[in-house]
Scaffold this active site. Structure first.
Site, short mmCIF file in Angstrom:
data_model
loop_
_atom_site.label_atom_id
_atom_site.label_comp_id
_atom_site.label_asym_id
_atom_site.label_seq_id
_atom_site.Cartn_x
_atom_site.Cartn_y
_atom_site.Cartn_z
N LYS A 102 23.79 29.02 50.27
CA LYS A 102 23.54 30.43 50.10
C LYS A 102 21.98 30.51 49.60
O LYS A 102 21.50 31.64 49.74
CB LYS A 102 24.24 31.21 48.85
N ASP A 153 30.08 35.65 43.93
CA ASP A 153 31.15 34.92 43.42
C ASP A 153 30.17 33.69 42.48
O ASP A 153 30.85 32.81 41.97
CB ASP A 153 32.00 34.16 44.47
#
Length: 410
Positions: A76, A124
């Site tokens: 990410k 998250d």
């Protein structure tokens, strides 16, 4: 667990105009013009697991290890930060009235503009960390929304990058809606890794960032004279899977490997959408240990691509994800130890699921000639959870692996 063979996928599938801009062969270099400015930028390793391949009855298992990407612990890192760089670049040119290059991003003029910008997202854990890091590097403000299921360690790792944390009740998808509302109300820039009608540009940039790891992996495969026959790609909202799948189509053309998308059975929005031929929001039942993949609504940009190019969609249970973590943490002789979180190990868990079902294995054509490419998308982003599952610390595993490699070099 279930397997869906995608009858609409074709070996002759090609990228459309928009996909080619975002995910084609030139995409990684466009991303690196920006990401290479990060102090900790370096290529992440691709490992071969010969003993595991032998045990599983395939020719080779390769795994791209994103556990230390940009020092942020997951793939990410490439997406959110890159989107921040691009958005600041656009804002600076609009404000100053002249063109700048990516090399100018760390200049005082750029930072002066960035200092007036606030970026907001839901996470998250890993996406928020990337957004926070990108904002901090350029001197912007970041406000990150986290839902009730995000662990304190993951929250702390984001806060350490200077971001403001706001907790909300509910699931990841609830936090996405809350971030959208907050950004719209206060005039902040929303940097989401999922897309919906009318909001596709920024998620597309986030996804484009992931082409860097795809290019790295496939280039090393070519250097090793190994062409993958199968790739297992984990999905939450589907952004990672779609970006890597699309780049793979561009890289190999009609000779591409089979692309298998893996997601938790408790958060199966992508496979459900493909089965029903429309975006589907699934009901939340109970949390999955694969918390980075715990998404209940797919990204429409990702879904449109995956529905055309992914050969199969697969759900896995939590037990297999944890088994895959332990296999990577405690390998047999010859194979390196790899630190992989629950979501990072999902690709390997997908392979285990297929090998446990003879009919599935036959359907996907996995045999003794198969070359399997996997992606470890995250490391131990929650150390307590990692220790609980594997019985050892991530630091111990990394040290053991490095010692083995140093002995081999000597």
């Amino acid at each position: 667990m279930r397997l869906h063979i995608n009858a609409h996928a074709s070996a002759n599938a090609h990228l459309n105009k928009d996909e080619n801009i975002l995910f084609g062969l030139s995409a990684p270099s466009a991303v690196l013009d920006y990401v290479s400015k990060c102090p900790k930028h370096t290529r992440t390793p691709l490992y071969s697991l010969p003993r595991m391949a032998s045990d599983m009855g395939v020719r080779s298992i390769l795994i791209k290890d994103e556990s230390e990407r940009l020092g942020l612990g997951s793939f990410k890192a490439l997406g959110g930060a890159y989107a921040i760089f691009r958005l600041v670049h656009e804002a600076v040119e609009k404000r100053l009235g002249y063109r700048i290059s990516p090399a100018d991003l760390l200049s005082s003029d750029v930072r002066a503009v960035a200092a007036e910008m606030t970026f907001c997202c839901a996470t998250d854990g890993n996406h928020g960390r990337s957004v926070a890091a990108g904002a901090r590097l350029l001197g912007a403000r970041a406000v990150i929304l986290v839902h009730a299921g995000v662990s304190d360690q993951r929250v702390d790792s984001i806060a350490m990058l200077g971001a403001e944390i706001r907790r909300i009740d509910g699931t990841y998808d609830d936090s996405v809606r809350a971030a959208k509302k907050l950004a719209e109300g206060l005039g902040w820039q929303l940097v989401s890794d999922t897309s919906w009608p009318g909001y596709t540009h920024i998620p597309g940039l986030v996804m484009q960032g992931y082409t860097v790891l795809a290019e790295e992996a496939l280039t090393v495969c070519a250097d090793w004279a190994l062409k993958p026959t199968h790739m297992f790609l984990q999905a939450g909202v589907g952004g990672f899977a779609a970006a890597v799948a699309a780049y793979t189509v561009a890289f190999y053309g009609t000779q591409r490997p089979k692309l298998i998308v893996v997601e938790p059975g408790l958060a199966d929005c992508v496979i459900s959408s493909v089965e029903q031929k429309k975006p589907v929001t699934i009901a939340h039942t109970k949390p999955t240990v694969m918390s980075m993949l715990e998404c209940y609504e797919p990204s429409i940009t990702a879904l449109n691509t995956l529905a055309r190019v992914a050969d199969a969609f697969l759900t896995i249970d939590d037990g297999l994800a944890m088994e895959a973590m332990r296999l990577l943490a405690r390998p047999k002789t010859q194979d390196p130890a790899i630190v992989s979180g629950e979501s990072g190990a999902a690709g390997l868990a997908g392979l285990l699921a297929v090998l446990n079902q003879a009919e599935w294995q036959q359907s996907l054509g996995i045999n003794t000639d198969s070359i399997i490419l996997l992606f470890n998308t995250e490391g131990a982003t929650d150390e307590a959870s990692y220790l609980d599952v594997t019985g050892t610390s991530s630091a111990h595993i990394a040290l053991s692996r490095d010692n083995v490699f140093n002995q081999l070099k000597d």
